[in-house]
Design a protein around this motif. Sequence first.
Motif, short mmCIF file in Angstrom:
data_model
loop_
_atom_site.label_atom_id
_atom_site.label_comp_id
_atom_site.label_asym_id
_atom_site.label_seq_id
_atom_site.Cartn_x
_atom_site.Cartn_y
_atom_site.Cartn_z
N SER A 178 27.63 109.52 106.71
CA SER A 178 28.34 110.53 105.91
C SER A 178 27.43 111.64 105.42
O SER A 178 27.89 112.67 104.95
CB SER A 178 29.03 109.85 104.71
N THR A 179 26.12 111.41 105.48
CA THR A 179 25.19 112.42 104.98
C THR A 179 23.89 112.31 105.76
O THR A 179 23.56 111.27 106.32
CB THR A 179 24.91 112.23 103.48
N SER A 180 23.16 113.40 105.78
CA SER A 180 21.86 113.39 106.45
C SER A 180 20.75 112.90 105.52
O SER A 180 19.60 112.81 105.91
CB SER A 180 21.51 114.80 106.94
N GLU A 181 21.12 112.58 104.27
CA GLU A 181 20.14 112.13 103.30
C GLU A 181 19.68 110.70 103.62
O GLU A 181 20.42 109.91 104.21
CB GLU A 181 20.74 112.17 101.89
N PRO A 182 18.46 110.33 103.24
CA PRO A 182 17.99 108.96 103.44
C PRO A 182 18.76 107.97 102.58
O PRO A 182 19.44 108.36 101.62
CB PRO A 182 16.51 109.02 103.03
N VAL A 183 18.68 106.70 102.95
CA VAL A 183 19.39 105.67 102.20
C VAL A 183 18.39 104.93 101.31
O VAL A 183 17.21 104.79 101.63
CB VAL A 183 20.09 104.67 103.14
N ASN A 184 18.90 104.46 100.17
CA ASN A 184 18.08 103.73 99.23
C ASN A 184 18.06 102.25 99.64
O ASN A 184 18.95 101.47 99.31
CB ASN A 184 18.66 103.87 97.81
N VAL A 185 17.04 101.87 100.41
CA VAL A 185 16.95 100.51 100.93
C VAL A 185 16.82 99.50 99.80
O VAL A 185 17.42 98.42 99.84
CB VAL A 185 15.76 100.39 101.90
N SER A 186 16.05 99.84 98.78
CA SER A 186 15.85 98.91 97.66
C SER A 186 17.16 98.57 96.98
O SER A 186 17.46 97.40 96.71
CB SER A 186 14.88 99.51 96.64
N SER A 187 17.96 99.59 96.69
CA SER A 187 19.23 99.37 96.00
C SER A 187 20.19 98.54 96.86
O SER A 187 20.85 97.63 96.36
CB SER A 187 19.86 100.72 95.66
N LEU A 188 20.25 98.86 98.14
CA LEU A 188 21.17 98.14 99.02
C LEU A 188 20.76 96.67 99.18
O LEU A 188 21.62 95.78 99.21
CB LEU A 188 21.22 98.82 100.39
N LEU A 189 19.46 96.41 99.25
CA LEU A 189 19.01 95.03 99.37
C LEU A 189 19.23 94.26 98.08
O LEU A 189 19.54 93.07 98.10
CB LEU A 189 17.54 94.99 99.77
N SER A 190 19.08 94.93 96.95
CA SER A 190 19.36 94.28 95.67
C SER A 190 20.83 93.87 95.60
O SER A 190 21.16 92.76 95.16
CB SER A 190 19.01 95.23 94.52
N THR A 191 21.70 94.76 96.04
CA THR A 191 23.13 94.44 96.06
C THR A 191 23.41 93.29 97.03
O THR A 191 24.21 92.39 96.74
CB THR A 191 23.94 95.68 96.48
N TYR A 192 22.73 93.30 98.16
CA TYR A 192 22.93 92.24 99.16
C TYR A 192 22.56 90.87 98.63
O TYR A 192 23.32 89.90 98.76
CB TYR A 192 22.11 92.56 100.41
N VAL A 193 21.36 90.76 98.01
CA VAL A 193 20.93 89.45 97.55
C VAL A 193 21.82 88.95 96.43
O VAL A 193 22.13 87.76 96.32
CB VAL A 193 19.45 89.46 97.11
N THR A 194 22.28 89.87 95.58
CA THR A 194 23.20 89.48 94.52
C THR A 194 24.52 88.99 95.11
O THR A 194 25.06 87.95 94.70
CB THR A 194 23.47 90.67 93.59
N ASP A 195 25.02 89.71 96.09
CA ASP A 195 26.28 89.33 96.74
C ASP A 195 26.16 87.97 97.41
O ASP A 195 27.02 87.09 97.25
CB ASP A 195 26.66 90.40 97.76
N ALA A 196 25.05 87.78 98.15
CA ALA A 196 24.86 86.50 98.85
C ALA A 196 24.74 85.35 97.87
O ALA A 196 25.30 84.26 98.09
CB ALA A 196 23.61 86.57 99.73
N ALA A 197 24.03 85.57 96.77
CA ALA A 197 23.83 84.50 95.79
C ALA A 197 25.13 84.14 95.08
O ALA A 197 25.46 82.97 94.90
CB ALA A 197 22.77 84.92 94.78
N VAL A 198 25.88 85.17 94.67
CA VAL A 198 27.12 84.90 93.94
C VAL A 198 28.15 84.22 94.83
O VAL A 198 28.85 83.30 94.41
CB VAL A 198 27.68 86.21 93.35
N ARG A 199 28.22 84.64 96.10
CA ARG A 199 29.13 83.98 97.03
C ARG A 199 28.77 82.50 97.18
O ARG A 199 29.64 81.64 97.25
CB ARG A 199 29.09 84.67 98.40
#
Length: 517
Positions: A178-199
């Motif tokens: 959706s954008t040419s801007e870089p992605v925040n890998v740290s934020s996305l991984l933080s969300t991922y580990v939280t999601d995996a743990a809570v599930r």
Amino acid sequence: MHSQPAMAQDVQSSYYLLLATILVLPLLLLKLRPHRHGVETNLPPGPWRLPVIGSMHHFVGALPHRAMRDLARRLGAPLMLLRLGELSVVVASSASAAREVMRTHDGALATRPLTAALRALHKDGFGLVFAPKGEHWRQLRKLCVTELLSTRRVRSLRGCRQAAAATLVASVTAQSSSTSEPVNVSSLLSTYVTDAAVRAVVGDRMGDRDAFLACMDEGAKVATGSSLVDLFPSSRLARALSGTARRAELYSAKMSRLMDVVLEEHRATRSATRAGDEEEDLVDVLLRLQTDGGLHIPLEIGTFRALITVRPRSVMRCERDLGDDAAVGYPKKLRRAQDEVRGAFAGESRVREEALPDLRYLQLVIKETLRLHPAVPLLIPRECQEPCRVLGYDVPVGAMVLVNAWAIGRDVESWGADAEEFRPERFDEGGRCAVDFKGTHFELVPFGAGRRMCPGIALNVAVMKLALASLLFHFDWEIPGGAAPHDLDMTESFGTTTRMKNDLWMQATVRVPLPSL
């Protein structure tokens, strides 16, 4: 799956404690009583100390694990003694010292020191991490090893991790498309580990997940906050100035209310056919064992809460996996890992977790990352309960004992002159082929060893591998703006775990899109 006491995690804030101590120094000198641990004949060496505050000034403006490594090097001492206020702190900084702490004298050093915050947080019952050595702790450990975190249980939770990984890939795809801007890998991984743990812990049946997660984060901050009373336990003034216990009690009350909701939701939806099902989340397992009489300890609300609110931490090193490969001048290593993953899943639309053990180079990357960047660089502290000698030195009874896993992983005596270099291939060479992080090789101890070793290694590594493999499989990664690898800021910060001070931003290009739903 670690949480870490204040004096192990937050020594960095000693600057502020130093200022506070100076302000109340006259009163402290009147109130302090000698803090004796008995007679020691040969104490470990230590740096020069100031009156009252001891060694605290050595940590002003420095990350504790780095400052301790530097002090140990200057002293030429793999075991050293620090004084932090009234606290005696013994630090092991070599594989040989770690072996004696976590194997030879494991029994004498198998309990945990408790800060004021931890005492307040666990007044309703201990979980495994901070339970004192004894029968309660042994039964909790057995419960975790055989039920909650067993290989079979971790395997049964594969669907939770794969769902979280799919969400991670979809998020990166959406942002990069959706954008040419870089992605925040740290934020996305933080969300991922939280999601995996809570599930894994509460499944998909929780009403207010956001409130639950916010409360977990608050608990981590409360547990790791610094307090003068921990430095000066004999000072009435320090106790009067500390609001730690009150904050911990307020948090406990809030988490107990949320836990009541979680338990009621699970009890309402459980059925006879679900009990024992392979799709059980961890709350289901505990409720089933409680109903069937499979628990040999009372399941107090504090124990229940502590068992299910500890998230995997080591997965946060995923950002380092990408960062070190690309940032320290090793794009060929990144490409090699990526080629291996894409070759293994050629013609497929996503990574399958069951095939990851066959990816040898990926395993080497994980090992090397944990060597250089253990999530908890100063392993969760131990406390000396009986006289013992480590490397010929007397360890004071009552002293806090720290193992500097970060320093051990970079020790040139164990890893050679290139110990600071990110080089996964080292684990394919000579005697290092068999070196692993499962508690038998003391030059690599990111999860500890002995009785107090982290029981959640399998879960941590599974979450970590799947995230890294998925990111390498689906995307090509570049440093934003064509910057050189060494231009990325890889500075660390210190908190509940050690991670990058600034978020990692990378340019992602989709190469293997997820299939449309």
